[in-house]
Design a protein around this motif. Structure first.
Motif: not given
Length: 119
Positions: A65-75
């Motif tokens: 949430a802090a990075l404001k990215v999707t699960q796919k992008d965060f993974a």
């Protein structure tokens, strides 16, 4: 209450939630059909383990949430599969080692993680 006392209380709460310190007592409260409440003593080590697991779950969710990215992008950013990230966020698995450290850094300083990822 003095500010130092408040800080000490917050530090103790954080230690309890992270599992670093076991609570001295823990209770489970149940409402019975007749309207009364049953109080059952729990083993402190069980509560400590449950708090540590929920802390790891919140860490994965809050870092993303802090990075404001999707699960796919965060993974992809972490170098793990989407399934692994999903299991962390659902609390079915717990991140360890470097992944745990990176999640803590991502939560504390999202810009640094984004900068390192695009460098």
């Amino acid at each position: 209450m003095k500010p130092a006392e408040i800080r000490a209380i917050h530090t103790e709460i954080a230690a309890l939630r992270s599992g670093k310190v076991a609570p001295s007592r823990a209770w489970k409260l149940e409402r019975l059909p007749d309207g009364s409440v049953r109080r059952t003593a729990l083993k402190p080590e069980v509560v400590c383990r449950a708090n540590a697991e929920s802390e790891a779950k919140r860490l994965a969710q809050d870092a993303r949430a802090a990075l404001k990215v999707t699960q796919k992008d965060f993974a992809a950013l972490l170098g793990v599969s989407v399934r692994t990230l999903h299991q962390w966020e659902q609390g079915r698995r717990k991140p360890t080692g470097a992944a745990l450290t990176l999640l803590r850094v991502a939560l504390a300083n999202p810009r640094a993680v984004m900068h390192a990822a695009h460098a």
